[in-house]
Design a protein around this motif. Sequence first.
Motif, PDB file in Angstrom:
ATOM      1  N   UNK A 103      -4.490  15.905  -7.382  1.00  0.00           N
ATOM      2  CA  UNK A 103      -3.570  16.781  -7.598  1.00  0.00           C
ATOM      3  C   UNK A 103      -3.348  17.664  -7.287  1.00  0.00           C
ATOM      4  N   UNK A 104      -3.876  18.205  -7.337  1.00  0.00           N
ATOM      5  CA  UNK A 104      -3.922  20.012  -6.941  1.00  0.00           C
ATOM      6  C   UNK A 104      -4.718  20.041  -5.593  1.00  0.00           C
ATOM      7  N   UNK A 105      -4.866  18.998  -5.294  1.00  0.00           N
ATOM      8  CA  UNK A 105      -4.773  19.397  -2.964  1.00  0.00           C
ATOM      9  C   UNK A 105      -3.428  19.217  -3.138  1.00  0.00           C
ATOM     10  N   UNK A 106      -2.706  18.127  -3.870  1.00  0.00           N
ATOM     11  CA  UNK A 106      -1.178  18.182  -3.661  1.00  0.00           C
ATOM     12  C   UNK A 106      -0.328  19.563  -3.461  1.00  0.00           C
ATOM     13  N   UNK A 107      -0.694  20.335  -4.455  1.00  0.00           N
ATOM     14  CA  UNK A 107       0.126  21.130  -4.803  1.00  0.00           C
ATOM     15  C   UNK A 107      -0.170  21.916  -4.227  1.00  0.00           C
ATOM     16  N   UNK A 108      -1.251  22.341  -3.932  1.00  0.00           N
ATOM     17  CA  UNK A 108      -2.110  23.317  -2.916  1.00  0.00           C
ATOM     18  C   UNK A 108      -0.849  23.329  -1.908  1.00  0.00           C
ATOM     19  N   UNK A 109      -1.789  21.820  -1.113  1.00  0.00           N
ATOM     20  CA  UNK A 109      -0.361  21.536   0.369  1.00  0.00           C
ATOM     21  C   UNK A 109       1.140  21.878   0.024  1.00  0.00           C
ATOM     22  N   UNK A 110       1.202  21.163  -1.254  1.00  0.00           N
ATOM     23  CA  UNK A 110       3.129  21.920  -0.476  1.00  0.00           C
ATOM     24  C   UNK A 110       2.214  23.064  -0.742  1.00  0.00           C
ATOM     25  N   UNK A 111       2.054  24.050  -1.752  1.00  0.00           N
ATOM     26  CA  UNK A 111       2.574  25.120  -1.543  1.00  0.00           C
ATOM     27  C   UNK A 111       2.497  26.305  -0.546  1.00  0.00           C
ATOM     28  N   UNK A 112       1.382  25.290   0.661  1.00  0.00           N
ATOM     29  CA  UNK A 112       1.727  25.854   1.812  1.00  0.00           C
ATOM     30  C   UNK A 112       2.739  25.364   2.860  1.00  0.00           C
ATOM     31  N   UNK A 113       3.349  24.759   2.217  1.00  0.00           N
ATOM     32  CA  UNK A 113       4.013  24.392   3.142  1.00  0.00           C
ATOM     33  C   UNK A 113       3.693  23.188   4.754  1.00  0.00           C
ATOM     34  N   UNK A 114       2.529  22.432   3.294  1.00  0.00           N
ATOM     35  CA  UNK A 114       2.067  21.490   4.071  1.00  0.00           C
ATOM     36  C   UNK A 114       3.017  20.095   4.557  1.00  0.00           C
ATOM     37  N   UNK A 115       4.242  19.913   3.359  1.00  0.00           N
ATOM     38  CA  UNK A 115       4.827  19.134   3.533  1.00  0.00           C
ATOM     39  C   UNK A 115       6.458  18.951   2.720  1.00  0.00           C
ATOM     40  N   UNK A 116       7.510  18.158   3.429  1.00  0.00           N
ATOM     41  CA  UNK A 116       8.774  18.553   2.966  1.00  0.00           C
ATOM     42  C   UNK A 116       8.991  17.299   1.329  1.00  0.00           C
ATOM     43  N   UNK A 117       9.451  17.411   0.306  1.00  0.00           N
ATOM     44  CA  UNK A 117       9.863  16.421  -0.379  1.00  0.00           C
ATOM     45  C   UNK A 117      10.463  14.656  -0.111  1.00  0.00           C
ATOM     46  N   UNK A 118      10.960  14.436  -0.697  1.00  0.00           N
ATOM     47  CA  UNK A 118      10.762  12.702  -0.072  1.00  0.00           C
ATOM     48  C   UNK A 118      10.568  11.556  -1.446  1.00  0.00           C
ATOM     49  N   UNK A 119      11.923  11.347  -1.085  1.00  0.00           N
ATOM     50  CA  UNK A 119      11.608  10.135  -2.540  1.00  0.00           C
ATOM     51  C   UNK A 119      12.119  10.249  -3.358  1.00  0.00           C
ATOM     52  N   UNK A 120      12.764  11.387  -4.294  1.00  0.00           N
ATOM     53  CA  UNK A 120      13.003  12.157  -5.282  1.00  0.00           C
ATOM     54  C   UNK A 120      13.687  10.884  -5.640  1.00  0.00           C
ATOM     55  N   UNK A 121      13.753  10.846  -7.637  1.00  0.00           N
ATOM     56  CA  UNK A 121      13.580  10.064  -8.782  1.00  0.00           C
ATOM     57  C   UNK A 121      14.990  10.777  -9.493  1.00  0.00           C
ATOM     58  N   UNK A 122      15.043  12.316  -9.223  1.00  0.00           N
ATOM     59  CA  UNK A 122      15.499  13.276 -10.732  1.00  0.00           C
ATOM     60  C   UNK A 122      16.375  14.334  -9.435  1.00  0.00           C
ATOM     61  N   UNK A 123      15.687  14.865  -8.891  1.00  0.00           N
ATOM     62  CA  UNK A 123      16.031  15.663  -7.735  1.00  0.00           C
ATOM     63  C   UNK A 123      17.167  15.655  -6.726  1.00  0.00           C
ATOM     64  N   UNK A 124      17.434  14.954  -6.742  1.00  0.00           N
ATOM     65  CA  UNK A 124      17.773  14.611  -4.813  1.00  0.00           C
ATOM     66  C   UNK A 124      17.934  15.619  -4.287  1.00  0.00           C
ATOM     67  N   UNK A 125      18.546  16.701  -4.364  1.00  0.00           N
ATOM     68  CA  UNK A 125      18.958  18.136  -3.656  1.00  0.00           C
ATOM     69  C   UNK A 125      18.158  18.981  -3.350  1.00  0.00           C
ATOM     70  N   UNK A 126      17.222  18.687  -3.444  1.00  0.00           N
ATOM     71  CA  UNK A 126      15.928  19.387  -3.435  1.00  0.00           C
ATOM     72  C   UNK A 126      14.825  17.949  -2.197  1.00  0.00           C
ATOM     73  N   UNK A 127      15.821  17.289  -1.174  1.00  0.00           N
ATOM     74  CA  UNK A 127      14.838  16.400  -0.774  1.00  0.00           C
ATOM     75  C   UNK A 127      14.786  17.229   0.842  1.00  0.00           C
ATOM     76  N   UNK A 128      13.983  16.844   1.196  1.00  0.00           N
ATOM     77  CA  UNK A 128      13.388  17.354   2.582  1.00  0.00           C
ATOM     78  C   UNK A 128      13.639  18.638   2.817  1.00  0.00           C
ATOM     79  N   UNK A 129      12.788  19.499   1.413  1.00  0.00           N
ATOM     80  CA  UNK A 129      12.861  20.884   1.143  1.00  0.00           C
ATOM     81  C   UNK A 129      11.471  20.670   1.339  1.00  0.00           C
ATOM     82  N   UNK A 130      10.712  22.209   1.833  1.00  0.00           N
ATOM     83  CA  UNK A 130       9.552  22.711   1.356  1.00  0.00           C
ATOM     84  C   UNK A 130       9.613  23.550   0.799  1.00  0.00           C
ATOM     85  N   UNK A 131       8.128  24.354   0.456  1.00  0.00           N
ATOM     86  CA  UNK A 131       8.388  25.031  -1.259  1.00  0.00           C
ATOM     87  C   UNK A 131       8.681  26.563  -0.525  1.00  0.00           C
TER      88      UNK A 131
END
Length: 374
Positions: A103-131
Amino acid sequence: VFYGEPTGVEIERDDHPFDGRPAAPWDPEQIRISTRTFSLRNVLDMIDDGDLELAPDFQRNRVWKGRQKSRLIESLLLQIPLPAFYFAEDRGGMFRVVDGLQRLSTVHEFVKGGFALDELEYLDGEREKTFAELDPPLRRRLHNAQIVVHVIEPSTPNRVKYDIFKRINTGGEPLNAMEIRHCMSSARSRNLLKRCASAEVFHAATGGVLRNHVRMNDREAVLRFLAFYTLPDLQEYDSYGSLENLLDATTELIDDVGQISDAHLESWFAAFERGMINARIIFGDYAFRRWPAGNDRRSPINRALLESWGVVLSAYHPDQLERARPRIVAEARAAMAKNNEYIAAISASTADPKRVRVRFEVARRIIEDAVAMS
């Protein structure tokens, strides 16, 4: 097989588990666990500053898929509380993640720009966005999220820390003993195991199947070699009560600079390389694999063969073995085909003291006789 992929390593059946000495009961007075609350910003800063260790080289992080990562970030953005984390604190004030690594590795990776959001359930407007592409309020929401951390304090003995880890390990795919050991050990033992497991002679001897192994079977194989190589007498193995206890003790020994010098570690590394080189010389593509007489199928890596033949072969210079090679191969293959006691010793309940002694004694006798006759 792990997540649909072959691991290249034989499963070790535990038909008759070795339990040579009863487990020592916990002394409640030795267990010190405090509960603290941290903001994610604080935790991320601790990671960047080196005050919180995420167990470097931990291969299991890769099993989290993009959907799992994105749903975790979405939960934080929705202000859904995460389950509690466990950290272990050392006497220098450093923290190590015991439970919650992915969990912490994932949060750290996201904040550092390691991946973009995908397959969201509720926040569809944030899809494909990096931190960095999230709106400032959402970035602040993630940074300000509070997590509950149970901290295992430094006065808690290492043996108890290992047992606590095993009890509270909550990952979707439970960590195996080597993965737990890696998370709990210090940099000195991790660096030595990594160095051995990265050696080209190791990859040559094992056909490359253990390279960066997803279940850390490469590090476990190295540790098993070192544990038996440094054991003064095989009879002493009985006193540890289990193979896992021996491996835990060996890890702690390596991490203790007061007991084991850097020169010792260099000599151990040299012995490991020598064992791997000699195994390749003798057995070629069949090193550390079952190769019974009459069967040329290339089997998976067998850890019991690796620890026993690797340790025994490490005592010889390659020149001593060249002439003896045909006889060693013939005798080893005959033992794998006809010696029922030896076959059992490399097949099931491999931690049992009697079976440990059998496989080491057979390998040692075969080599000594072959070298003497050459």
